[in-house]
Design an enzyme around this catalytic site. Structure first.
Site, PDB file in Angstrom:
ATOM      1  N   LYS A   1      -4.394  35.990  71.036  1.00  0.00           N
ATOM      2  CA  LYS A   1      -3.003  35.663  71.338  1.00  0.00           C
ATOM      3  C   LYS A   1      -2.939  34.330  72.070  1.00  0.00           C
ATOM      4  O   LYS A   1      -3.803  34.017  72.903  1.00  0.00           O
ATOM      5  CB  LYS A   1      -2.435  36.791  72.198  1.00  0.00           C
ATOM      6  CG  LYS A   1      -0.973  36.699  72.551  1.00  0.00           C
ATOM      7  CD  LYS A   1      -0.599  37.950  73.333  1.00  0.00           C
ATOM      8  CE  LYS A   1       0.857  37.980  73.734  1.00  0.00           C
ATOM      9  NZ  LYS A   1       1.192  39.253  74.434  1.00  0.00           N
TER      10      LYS A   1
ATOM     11  N   SER B   1       3.326  45.519  74.673  1.00  0.00           N
ATOM     12  CA  SER B   1       2.933  44.379  73.842  1.00  0.00           C
ATOM     13  C   SER B   1       1.654  44.495  73.043  1.00  0.00           C
ATOM     14  O   SER B   1       1.423  43.694  72.141  1.00  0.00           O
ATOM     15  CB  SER B   1       2.870  43.118  74.713  1.00  0.00           C
ATOM     16  OG  SER B   1       4.132  42.833  75.246  1.00  0.00           O
TER      17      SER B   1
ATOM     18  N   SER C   1       4.885  41.783  72.688  1.00  0.00           N
ATOM     19  CA  SER C   1       4.773  40.344  72.502  1.00  0.00           C
ATOM     20  C   SER C   1       3.560  39.925  71.669  1.00  0.00           C
ATOM     21  O   SER C   1       3.410  38.744  71.364  1.00  0.00           O
ATOM     22  CB  SER C   1       4.695  39.678  73.878  1.00  0.00           C
ATOM     23  OG  SER C   1       3.557  40.104  74.607  1.00  0.00           O
TER      24      SER C   1
END
Length: 470
Positions: A80, A179, A155
């Protein structure tokens, strides 16, 4: 061969590399070609690592020389874009950090590389990792590989979408309320949020509210998540929340002595989509058929305390100052999600203290539950993958805010409990549905064991999104 390689999990790829059936160069090249072929339709990848092929060549040389190989030797992984990667841009989902290149790797990246992993690319996430969908002003919106009209969640939606679409076999993600687990459920892969502090957050931003932030693996199989967890967990001497060595795992796993005691519940998170509720029940029935009795339970504290509401009250007071500091002078570069944080009224001191006390009550309530049970099965998200920018959901005729999607994940973030997301069903629209497995603190082996049992009998095992539809 290229098509086959991008459908394999990381463990199998590592095995093929060790036995010299494929080379690290072939594996990395296959995933780069996959990114080339499908990412323009999904937008999960933000940056491809320039040195991935060179690293693969070095890994191949090590194999041919007969050197000692790590458990992920030659296997590509993604991370990420909130996680620092030395020499590779980490832009945090914001034009404010456009072009930012860290000098050092986050601890989690260091550990993946030490195991032989090769950084392949960075994946998309919402501005500052702070929303339930993956969209930002810098790199745009990520789509769900199962249906581009639906979100892959947030996320860590870019990470989960990349893995679901075969662009990466395994990756690193973060979780403050949903997330890791939510995106994994919405895209049909496996995600683990370990006990808070188990895996160091060093080199990951934002740092606040760090007492709720987690970092962990997303992959295609339970065994990959278990492997990554074993490599990532343990203190690094820098993150003050990360102090417990992996050897302290308190889980019962598959050890002999007594049968596992498992409870399952849905109603505490109502309203819940009917397909989601049915999937939770089906997973409980599957465990029972395997000789592990799973019975319906109640956890009164979940009915008395809105964990999502108190998590938001606590986060706003800690997050606002940090966000305002980095956005000062860049107001024109703020996307709607961070602006939404700014627009939220400050939590009063009295409400903040009350929220802290309710968080303690949640912990106590779960502690009481785990005196009687070894694990809990519940929903991950209360609905399957929803449309982009949905402000509310209609669940069986009841209107709820889109934030309701976090109702079943927020309690674990508030309390720091471990949670694993595993696909076990399909909605009537053909979308993945996950179940969430929860164990006591420091007992990740229990849910990893249960997840492996469910994976083996899963009615959706081996299903992948049809990329030709996108």
């Amino acid at each position: 061969m290229s098509t086959e390689l991008v459908s394999l999990d990381a463990s199998k790829l590592a095995e093929l590399i060790r036995t010299r059936e494929v080379s690290p160069v072939e594996v990395v090249q296959a995933h780069l070609e996959r990114i080339d072929a499908v990412d323009r339709r999904i937008n999960a990848i933000v940056t491809v690592a320039d040195d991935a092929i060179e690293a693969a060549k070095a890994a191949e040389a090590a194999v041919m020389a007969g050197r000692e190989l790590g458990p992920l030797h030659g296997v590509p992984f993604t991370a990420k874009d909130a996680i620092d990667t030395a020499g590779v841009m980490t832009q945090r989902g914001s034009p404010i950090f456009k072009g930012r290149v860290p000098d050092t790797d986050a601890t989690t990246v260091v550990r993946m590389k030490k195991a032989g992993g090769i950084l392949l690319a960075k994946t998309n996430h919402p501005e500052f990792s702070f929303w339930i969908e993956t969209d930002n002003l810098l790199s745009g919106r990520t789509l769900n590989p199962w249906n581009p009209d639906r979100t892959p969640g947030g996320s860590s939606g870019g990470e989960s979408a990349a893995i679901a679409a075969g662009m990466s076999p395994i990756g690193l993600a973060t979780d403050v309320a949903i997330s890791i687990r939510g995106p994994a459920a919405l895209t049909g892969v496996v995600g683990l949020k370990a006990t808070h502090g188990r895996i160091p957050m060093t080199g990951i931003w934002p740092r606040v509210p760090r007492r709720f932030w987690h970092v962990g693996p997303i992959a295609r199989s339970v065994r990959d998540v278990a492997l990554a967890y074993s490599l990532l967990a343990g203190p690094d001497g820098a993150d003050g929340f990360s102090t417990a060595p992996l050897q302290l795992d308190a889980g019962v796993g598959s050890s002999p002595g007594r049968p596992l005691r498992v409870g399952w519940l849905v109603d505490a998170f109502a309203p819940v989509d009917a397909d989601v509720a049915a999937t939770v029940r089906a997973s409980a029935e599957a465990l029972t058929s395997l000789g592990i009795a799973a019975e319906p339970v109640r956890i009164p504290v979940l009915e008395e305390i809105n964990a999502l509401e108190l998590l938001w009250k606590l986060q706003v007071m800690e997050t606002k100052p940090a966000f305002r500091k980095v956005t000062a002078g860049h107001e024109d570069k703020i996307f709607k999600h961070v602006q939404g944080v700014y627009d939220t009224p400050d939590t009063s001191i009295a409400d903040f203290v009350d929220a802290e006390q309710k968080a303690e009550q949640l912990r106590d309530g779960f502690a009481a539950y785990f005196q009687r049970y070894d694990a809990l099965i519940c929903p991950v998200t209360t609905v399957p993958a929803h449309e982009h920018d949905a402000a509310e959901f209609d669940i069986d005729g009841q209107k709820v805010s889109s934030l309701h999607v976090m109702t079943a994940t927020a309690p674990l973030s508030v309390t720091g409990l471990p949670g694993l997301s595993l696909r076990f069903g399909t909605s009537r629209e053909g979308l993945p549905i996950g179940v969430q497995l929860v164990s006591p603190w420091m007992a990740e082996s229990t849910i990893l064991h249960l997840a492996s049992l469910l994976e083996a009998v899963s009615p959706v095992r081996g299903l992948h999104p049809d990329m030709s539809r996108i």
